[in-house]
Design a protein around this motif. Structure first.
Motif, short mmCIF file in Angstrom:
data_model
loop_
_atom_site.label_atom_id
_atom_site.label_comp_id
_atom_site.label_asym_id
_atom_site.label_seq_id
_atom_site.Cartn_x
_atom_site.Cartn_y
_atom_site.Cartn_z
N TRP A 70 -28.14 16.26 20.96
CA TRP A 70 -27.56 15.75 22.17
C TRP A 70 -26.16 16.11 22.12
O TRP A 70 -25.77 16.41 23.47
N SER B 259 -27.30 14.73 29.04
CA SER B 259 -28.97 14.76 29.42
C SER B 259 -29.39 13.38 29.23
O SER B 259 -28.98 12.66 28.01
N GLY C 94 -32.68 13.22 29.05
CA GLY C 94 -34.19 13.53 28.88
C GLY C 94 -34.24 14.28 27.59
O GLY C 94 -35.15 15.30 27.61
N HIS C 95 -33.36 14.08 26.49
CA HIS C 95 -33.58 14.77 25.42
C HIS C 95 -34.74 14.63 24.68
O HIS C 95 -35.35 15.25 23.92
N THR D 9 -32.96 16.20 33.57
CA THR D 9 -33.57 16.22 32.43
C THR D 9 -34.35 15.26 32.31
O THR D 9 -35.59 15.47 31.64
N ALA E 69 -38.56 15.31 30.87
CA ALA E 69 -39.08 14.87 30.17
C ALA E 69 -40.42 14.07 30.51
O ALA E 69 -41.44 13.88 29.83
N THR F 191 -32.51 18.89 18.37
CA THR F 191 -33.31 17.91 18.68
C THR F 191 -34.79 18.24 18.41
O THR F 191 -35.64 17.02 18.09
N SER G 191 -39.02 7.34 26.88
CA SER G 191 -37.45 7.46 26.96
C SER G 191 -36.99 6.77 25.76
O SER G 191 -35.56 7.17 25.93
N SER H 291 -34.79 9.58 23.79
CA SER H 291 -33.74 10.08 24.85
C SER H 291 -32.33 9.16 24.78
O SER H 291 -31.18 9.58 24.64
#
Lengths: 323, 290
Positions: free
Chosen positions: A45, A56, A58-59, A117, A121, A218, A240, A243
């Motif tokens: 990230w 982001s 939404g990793h 992002t 996801a 990631t 989530s 993220s």
């Protein structure tokens, strides 16, 4: 900003590598494995959110891609775990390039980038949750087969060593960023994109490389996660929580620094575990503490714990001189 | 396959649910328009409002629509306090700071609710929860018809507040030109907090409209907030007519995709609209070019 030397990093990694053999209990070993996996996700990230300033939300898209690549390749296609790991990481870079190509071409930044992002996801989560190929809502179980070729160990210490190895790679990548021209470009476009462009930096190409590297790191965390727990489903892999943990660890530790994500992951997960113990399992208390820490760290130490420690360390001697 | 009557009914019910979505998006777009930041705590604050309505009904026997009269001022005060004493000071006025502080707040609120109420879903049943309104041959859900009417009224009221009152004019001034507004003596922190407060009051109205036909759990807001983000982006960030039309549109799209794709895949239509809008026209249908 002071940059850590490579020898400092070597000492830190060596110290980490000793811990598995310090006679830790099984529960502590498991906690450390999770810490390293989160640290790796946070290091990923940090390349994009910390150095390039593209936060982001939404990793999980990368983490989930890794977890599903690992599970699907092994269970459906009988691919060897190590090869699945390599393919998974390559896939992560590709997913990064895909999301990056679409987003950067449209010039998305700030809230817009955070939102898109997050949406990617979520789309991945919904698809993984309803597609038979990915096991649908039931998820996928990876077969238990211990041994080095299967990347599964009856002795948890070896898996911990492997996760530490990946964190070490993350440290070296971040160290390289701080010392390379490419890293300087990233920081330049974080600070002022127009100026960077005016100076001849190919902003689009630099961002594309950053998101591919970020995605790959990631994704590796997602691969290791799947291999550690031997089970994944859509809400775990693309949910989530990851993220948020990746972002929290990087920001609390110090975004845009080499050691920040690692320190952040260790601090956050320790506090989370402590809270769970103190609150006797009241649901959500540990995450609530994460939220409080995030707000406090944005308020009082916007540059993260790494910088806080440094500024305290630097201030002490100068005060001594004055006295 | 599908009789025209079923399709029309579904789309009309979707349109009316979309009105409540629009009400949720209204607060979000107002906050974006003034503070220039996406409020990630919006969904969690909606959940808070829904729990307030639920408590008012379950504990004090109030009608959910009547509960709005009590919950709206409470949410107004909460929103004002949050912006004035937490979000503003903690973010140091930086965009990235506000983004992260509101994200942190959403996680604090969601998990505090989880600790307090567990993850059970809670509902209120009123004698009109399942009542239908006959419109010629069509049957429409009564709570949704009420939701539609109240949303239109609330939007008009908000429009009047923004254009006819001093605070409304101050809000519009700060949205257009922050520095200039502060130079003529407008207190920017106060205006920010008032904007946040109005946004939260809109959530209270939405919560009261939702509760008779919907359930609440600590994670309910998360499901709504992504829909609200989509509406705000589609309508153009900061645009009030955009939020209204975007909301109605999304309600119809959701109804159509649920009807034809099923409930689990139905949501994907919303995300795809979201992504495509961001990529093709990030300023939305009504937004000015940034």
């Amino acid at each position: 900003m002071t940059k850590p030397r490579l020898t400092t990093l070597a000492i830190i990694v060596a110290a980490l590598a000793v811990i598995p053999f310090a006679g830790l209990s099984g529960a502590l070993l498991n906690l450390m494995i999770l810490m390293m996996i989160i640290a790796l996700a946070a290091q990923g990230w940090n390349i994009l959110g910390g150095y390039a300033g593209l936060s982001s939300f939404g990793h999980a898209a990368f983490f989930g891609a890794g977890a599903y690549a690992m599970a699907v390749l092994q269970t459906r296609f009988g691919v060897n775990a190590w090869i699945a790991l390599v393919i998974g990481i390559a896939l992560g870079a590709l997913v990064g390039a895909f999301i990056g190509f679409l987003s950067f071409r449209s010039g998305l930044k700030g809230s817009y980038f955070a939102l898109i992002t997050l949406a990617f996801a979520e789309v991945a989560r919904i698809i993984a949750n309803s597609w038979n190929f990915t096991g649908g809502a039931a998820g996928i179980l990876i077969k238990l087969q211990t041994g080095l070729p299967y990347l599964q160990f009856s002795d948890r210490r070896y898996f911990l060593l492997i996760t530490i190895g990946f964190v070490a790679i993350g440290l070296v990548v971040s160290w390289w960023l701080e010392h390379s021209r490419f890293g300087a470009y990233l920081v330049a476009l974080r600070e002022n994109e127009q100026a960077a462009q005016a100076l001849g930096v190919d902003v689009f190409a630099v961002k594309m490389k950053a998101i591919a590297i970020s995605g790959a790191l990631t994704t590796a965390a997602g691969c290791l996660y799947a291999q550690n727990y031997l089970f994944i489903d859509a809400n775990v892999a693309f949910g989530s929580w990851i993220s948020i943990e990746a972002l929290f660890a990087a920001i609390v530790g110090g975004s845009g620094t080499v050691l920040g994500p690692l320190i952040g992951a260790i601090v956050l997960l320790s506090l989370g575990e402590l809270t769970k113990g103190v609150s006797h399992g009241i649901p959500g208390m540990d995450l609530m503490v994460f939220g409080v820490i995030l707000v406090l760290s944005v308020a009082f130490s916007p540059n993260g714990l790494v910088m806080l420690m440094k500024s305290l360390g630097l201030r002490a001697p100068s005060k001594a001189k004055e006295a | 396959m599908y009789s025209p009557q079923i399709v029309v009914e579904a789309l009309l019910n979707g349109l009316m649910l979309g009105a409540i979505y629009a009400l949720i998006a209204l607060g979000l777009t107002l906050i974006y328009g003034v503070l220039h930041i996406v409020n990630f705590a919006h969904g969690a604050l909606l959940t808070v409002a829904m729990f307030m309505v639920w408590l008012a009904c379950a504990r004090f026997g109030l009608d959910p629509y009547l509960a709005i009269l009590f919950v709206a001022p409470a949410m107004f005060a909460l929103g004002y306090a949050l912006q004035r004493f937490i979000i503003g000071p903690a973010s140091h006025g930086k965009d990235n700071g506000i983004l992260l502080v509101t994200l942190g707040l959403s996680i604090i609120i969601e998990n505090a609710l989880l600790a307090a109420f567990q993850s059970d879903t809670r509902t209120i049943t009123t004698d009109y929860s399942f009542r239908v309104v006959e419109l010629g041959p069509l049957l429409l859900s009564f709570p949704r018809v009420v939701g539609f009417g109240v949303t239109i009224a609330t939007t008009l009221l908000l429009w009047l507040v923004l254009h006819q009152t001093d605070i409304g004019k101050a809000i519009r001034a700060v949205a257009k030109e922050k520095l200039g507004a502060s130079l003529v003596g407008i207190s920017v922190p106060h205006v920010y907090a008032m904007t946040f407060a109005i946004g939260c009051a809109c959530l209270a109205v939405a919560a009261g409209l939702l509760m008779p036909s919907f359930y609440v759990s600590p994670k309910t807001g998360a499901a709504f907030v992504l829909v609200a983000f989509t509406i705000v982006v589609l309508g153009g960030m900061g645009s009030i007519p955009g939020a209204l039309i975007g909301g109605l549109l999304i309600g119809v799209v959701e109804a159509a995709s649920s009807l034809f794709l099923g409930d689990s895949l139905g949501q994907i239509g919303i995300f795809l609209i979201f992504i495509v809008t961001l990529l093709v026209r990030p300023t939305g249908l009504f937004g000015a070019r940034a």
